[in-house]
Design a protein around this motif. Structure first.
Motif, PDB file in Angstrom:
ATOM      1  N   GLY A 118       0.780  -1.222   0.000  1.00  0.00           N
ATOM      2  CA  GLY A 118       0.000   0.000   0.000  1.00  0.00           C
ATOM      3  C   GLY A 118       0.813   1.274   0.000  1.00  0.00           C
ATOM      4  O   GLY A 118       0.244   2.371  -0.010  1.00  0.00           O
ATOM      5  N   GLU A 119       2.134   1.144   0.016  1.00  0.00           N
ATOM      6  CA  GLU A 119       2.992   2.317   0.048  1.00  0.00           C
ATOM      7  C   GLU A 119       3.776   2.443  -1.257  1.00  0.00           C
ATOM      8  O   GLU A 119       3.960   1.471  -1.988  1.00  0.00           O
ATOM      9  CB  GLU A 119       3.977   2.231   1.219  1.00  0.00           C
ATOM     10  CG  GLU A 119       3.317   2.162   2.583  1.00  0.00           C
ATOM     11  CD  GLU A 119       2.725   3.499   2.991  1.00  0.00           C
ATOM     12  OE1 GLU A 119       1.723   3.501   3.746  1.00  0.00           O
ATOM     13  OE2 GLU A 119       3.253   4.549   2.556  1.00  0.00           O
ATOM     14  N   GLU A 120       4.267   3.637  -1.516  1.00  0.00           N
ATOM     15  CA  GLU A 120       5.129   3.838  -2.668  1.00  0.00           C
ATOM     16  C   GLU A 120       6.515   3.270  -2.379  1.00  0.00           C
ATOM     17  O   GLU A 120       6.924   3.142  -1.221  1.00  0.00           O
ATOM     18  CB  GLU A 120       5.247   5.338  -2.972  1.00  0.00           C
ATOM     19  CG  GLU A 120       3.958   5.979  -3.450  1.00  0.00           C
ATOM     20  CD  GLU A 120       4.158   7.436  -3.816  1.00  0.00           C
ATOM     21  OE1 GLU A 120       3.244   8.020  -4.416  1.00  0.00           O
ATOM     22  OE2 GLU A 120       5.235   7.989  -3.512  1.00  0.00           O
ATOM     23  N   ARG A 121       7.208   2.955  -3.456  1.00  0.00           N
ATOM     24  CA  ARG A 121       8.572   2.491  -3.320  1.00  0.00           C
ATOM     25  C   ARG A 121       9.442   3.649  -2.827  1.00  0.00           C
ATOM     26  O   ARG A 121       9.383   4.756  -3.354  1.00  0.00           O
ATOM     27  CB  ARG A 121       9.066   1.972  -4.671  1.00  0.00           C
ATOM     28  CG  ARG A 121      10.267   1.079  -4.598  1.00  0.00           C
ATOM     29  CD  ARG A 121      10.448   0.318  -5.904  1.00  0.00           C
ATOM     30  NE  ARG A 121       9.374  -0.642  -6.125  1.00  0.00           N
ATOM     31  CZ  ARG A 121       9.377  -1.519  -7.126  1.00  0.00           C
ATOM     32  NH1 ARG A 121      10.393  -1.543  -7.980  1.00  0.00           N
ATOM     33  NH2 ARG A 121       8.378  -2.358  -7.268  1.00  0.00           N
ATOM     34  N   LYS A 122      10.268   3.370  -1.813  1.00  0.00           N
ATOM     35  CA  LYS A 122      11.049   4.429  -1.190  1.00  0.00           C
ATOM     36  C   LYS A 122      12.549   4.196  -1.341  1.00  0.00           C
ATOM     37  O   LYS A 122      13.018   3.057  -1.272  1.00  0.00           O
ATOM     38  CB  LYS A 122      10.689   4.537   0.294  1.00  0.00           C
ATOM     39  CG  LYS A 122       9.257   4.960   0.552  1.00  0.00           C
ATOM     40  CD  LYS A 122       8.962   5.050   2.033  1.00  0.00           C
ATOM     41  CE  LYS A 122       7.527   5.477   2.277  1.00  0.00           C
ATOM     42  NZ  LYS A 122       7.201   5.538   3.725  1.00  0.00           N
ATOM     43  N   PHE A 123      13.265   5.289  -1.489  1.00  0.00           N
ATOM     44  CA  PHE A 123      14.706   5.243  -1.630  1.00  0.00           C
ATOM     45  C   PHE A 123      15.364   4.787  -0.339  1.00  0.00           C
ATOM     46  O   PHE A 123      14.974   5.214   0.756  1.00  0.00           O
ATOM     47  CB  PHE A 123      15.222   6.633  -1.999  1.00  0.00           C
ATOM     48  CG  PHE A 123      16.708   6.773  -1.942  1.00  0.00           C
ATOM     49  CD1 PHE A 123      17.317   7.418  -0.882  1.00  0.00           C
ATOM     50  CD2 PHE A 123      17.489   6.250  -2.952  1.00  0.00           C
ATOM     51  CE1 PHE A 123      18.683   7.553  -0.827  1.00  0.00           C
ATOM     52  CE2 PHE A 123      18.869   6.385  -2.907  1.00  0.00           C
ATOM     53  CZ  PHE A 123      19.466   7.033  -1.837  1.00  0.00           C
ATOM     54  N   VAL A 124      16.397   3.946  -0.462  1.00  0.00           N
ATOM     55  CA  VAL A 124      17.166   3.488   0.689  1.00  0.00           C
ATOM     56  C   VAL A 124      18.618   3.954   0.576  1.00  0.00           C
ATOM     57  O   VAL A 124      19.154   4.607   1.473  1.00  0.00           O
ATOM     58  CB  VAL A 124      17.122   1.952   0.823  1.00  0.00           C
ATOM     59  CG1 VAL A 124      18.036   1.483   1.953  1.00  0.00           C
ATOM     60  CG2 VAL A 124      15.697   1.470   1.054  1.00  0.00           C
ATOM     61  N   VAL A 133       9.800  -5.233   1.112  1.00  0.00           N
ATOM     62  CA  VAL A 133      10.451  -5.875  -0.028  1.00  0.00           C
ATOM     63  C   VAL A 133      11.519  -4.910  -0.521  1.00  0.00           C
ATOM     64  O   VAL A 133      11.231  -3.732  -0.768  1.00  0.00           O
ATOM     65  CB  VAL A 133       9.447  -6.198  -1.148  1.00  0.00           C
ATOM     66  CG1 VAL A 133      10.185  -6.789  -2.354  1.00  0.00           C
ATOM     67  CG2 VAL A 133       8.377  -7.151  -0.654  1.00  0.00           C
ATOM     68  N   TYR A 134      12.730  -5.415  -0.655  1.00  0.00           N
ATOM     69  CA  TYR A 134      13.851  -4.584  -1.069  1.00  0.00           C
ATOM     70  C   TYR A 134      14.174  -4.862  -2.537  1.00  0.00           C
ATOM     71  O   TYR A 134      14.287  -6.023  -2.948  1.00  0.00           O
ATOM     72  CB  TYR A 134      15.070  -4.870  -0.203  1.00  0.00           C
ATOM     73  CG  TYR A 134      14.977  -4.209   1.150  1.00  0.00           C
ATOM     74  CD1 TYR A 134      14.086  -4.668   2.107  1.00  0.00           C
ATOM     75  CD2 TYR A 134      15.754  -3.099   1.463  1.00  0.00           C
ATOM     76  CE1 TYR A 134      13.972  -4.054   3.337  1.00  0.00           C
ATOM     77  CE2 TYR A 134      15.664  -2.479   2.695  1.00  0.00           C
ATOM     78  CZ  TYR A 134      14.768  -2.953   3.633  1.00  0.00           C
ATOM     79  OH  TYR A 134      14.662  -2.330   4.857  1.00  0.00           O
ATOM     80  N   TYR A 135      14.333  -3.783  -3.289  1.00  0.00           N
ATOM     81  CA  TYR A 135      14.590  -3.860  -4.724  1.00  0.00           C
ATOM     82  C   TYR A 135      15.925  -3.217  -5.066  1.00  0.00           C
ATOM     83  O   TYR A 135      16.270  -2.153  -4.552  1.00  0.00           O
ATOM     84  CB  TYR A 135      13.498  -3.133  -5.507  1.00  0.00           C
ATOM     85  CG  TYR A 135      12.133  -3.730  -5.390  1.00  0.00           C
ATOM     86  CD1 TYR A 135      11.251  -3.310  -4.397  1.00  0.00           C
ATOM     87  CD2 TYR A 135      11.691  -4.707  -6.275  1.00  0.00           C
ATOM     88  CE1 TYR A 135       9.983  -3.850  -4.274  1.00  0.00           C
ATOM     89  CE2 TYR A 135      10.421  -5.252  -6.177  1.00  0.00           C
ATOM     90  CZ  TYR A 135       9.580  -4.824  -5.174  1.00  0.00           C
ATOM     91  OH  TYR A 135       8.328  -5.355  -5.070  1.00  0.00           O
ATOM     92  N   CYS A 136      16.620  -3.847  -5.967  1.00  0.00           N
ATOM     93  CA  CYS A 136      17.839  -3.319  -6.558  1.00  0.00           C
ATOM     94  C   CYS A 136      17.471  -2.659  -7.888  1.00  0.00           C
ATOM     95  O   CYS A 136      16.588  -3.158  -8.604  1.00  0.00           O
ATOM     96  CB  CYS A 136      18.806  -4.479  -6.763  1.00  0.00           C
ATOM     97  SG  CYS A 136      20.280  -4.112  -7.696  1.00  0.00           S
ATOM     98  N   ALA A 137      18.139  -1.558  -8.216  1.00  0.00           N
ATOM     99  CA  ALA A 137      17.837  -0.846  -9.454  1.00  0.00           C
ATOM    100  C   ALA A 137      19.119  -0.333 -10.093  1.00  0.00           C
ATOM    101  O   ALA A 137      20.103  -0.071  -9.398  1.00  0.00           O
ATOM    102  CB  ALA A 137      16.889   0.314  -9.171  1.00  0.00           C
ATOM    103  N   ALA A 138      19.071  -0.166 -11.420  1.00  0.00           N
ATOM    104  CA  ALA A 138      20.236   0.291 -12.180  1.00  0.00           C
ATOM    105  C   ALA A 138      19.840   1.387 -13.163  1.00  0.00           C
ATOM    106  O   ALA A 138      18.767   1.330 -13.775  1.00  0.00           O
ATOM    107  CB  ALA A 138      20.868  -0.876 -12.926  1.00  0.00           C
ATOM    108  N   PRO A 171      12.730   6.536  -7.708  1.00  0.00           N
ATOM    109  CA  PRO A 171      12.431   5.330  -8.489  1.00  0.00           C
ATOM    110  C   PRO A 171      12.326   5.615  -9.986  1.00  0.00           C
ATOM    111  O   PRO A 171      12.768   4.803 -10.799  1.00  0.00           O
ATOM    112  CB  PRO A 171      11.094   4.857  -7.902  1.00  0.00           C
ATOM    113  CG  PRO A 171      11.090   5.394  -6.514  1.00  0.00           C
ATOM    114  CD  PRO A 171      11.788   6.718  -6.595  1.00  0.00           C
ATOM    115  N   SER A 172      11.773   6.768 -10.359  1.00  0.00           N
ATOM    116  CA  SER A 172      11.585   7.089 -11.770  1.00  0.00           C
ATOM    117  C   SER A 172      12.897   7.335 -12.493  1.00  0.00           C
ATOM    118  O   SER A 172      12.933   7.360 -13.724  1.00  0.00           O
ATOM    119  CB  SER A 172      10.687   8.324 -11.910  1.00  0.00           C
ATOM    120  OG  SER A 172      11.255   9.435 -11.238  1.00  0.00           O
TER     121      SER A 172
END
Length: 124
Positions: free
Chosen positions: A42-48, A93-98, A108-109
């Motif tokens: 229910g939340e937006e993806r947040k920067f870590v 849930v933790y996501y990796c991004a490139a 995220p964008s």
């Protein structure tokens, strides 16, 4: 193009440590800025955390500063997130991004490529 696969998530008690790893495909991994984000239902993806090319710079969300450390190994095509002093509010849930860029990217964008995510659950 790069493909990302996260690993290392799991269940941990508060105060414990976990190390997440993100393995990337492709021969130009060193040219990508990398980031870790997290998301709860229910939340937006947040920067870590984020790390620039050649580890030229790092940046952390205030909520994890001093507890989490992002690092990369361009020879192994991996980026890790060492998490210490875990708290129940780190559960996500933790996501990796490139992103193919030379700077740090915090939104995220800004990122073009994402892994499938790995669950981290911290119990109190």
């Amino acid at each position: 193009q790069v493909q990302l696969v996260e690993s290392g998530g799991g269940l941990m008690q508060a105060g414990g440590s976990l190390r997440l790893s993100c393995a990337a495909s492709g021969r130009t991994f060193s040219l990508y800025a990398m980031g870790w984000f997290r998301q709860t239902p229910g939340e937006e993806r947040k920067f870590v955390a984020a790390i620039a090319r050649s580890a030229a710079g790092t940046y952390y969300a205030d909520s994890v500063k001093g507890r989490f450390t992002i690092s990369r190994d361009d020879a192994k095509n991996t980026v890790d997130l060492q998490m210490k002093g875990l708290r129940p509010e780190d559960t996500a849930v933790y996501y990796c991004a490139a992103d193919f860029t030379s700077g740090l990217r915090l939104r995220p964008s800004d990122y073009d490529y994402w892994g499938q995510g790995t669950q981290v659950t911290v119990s109190s």
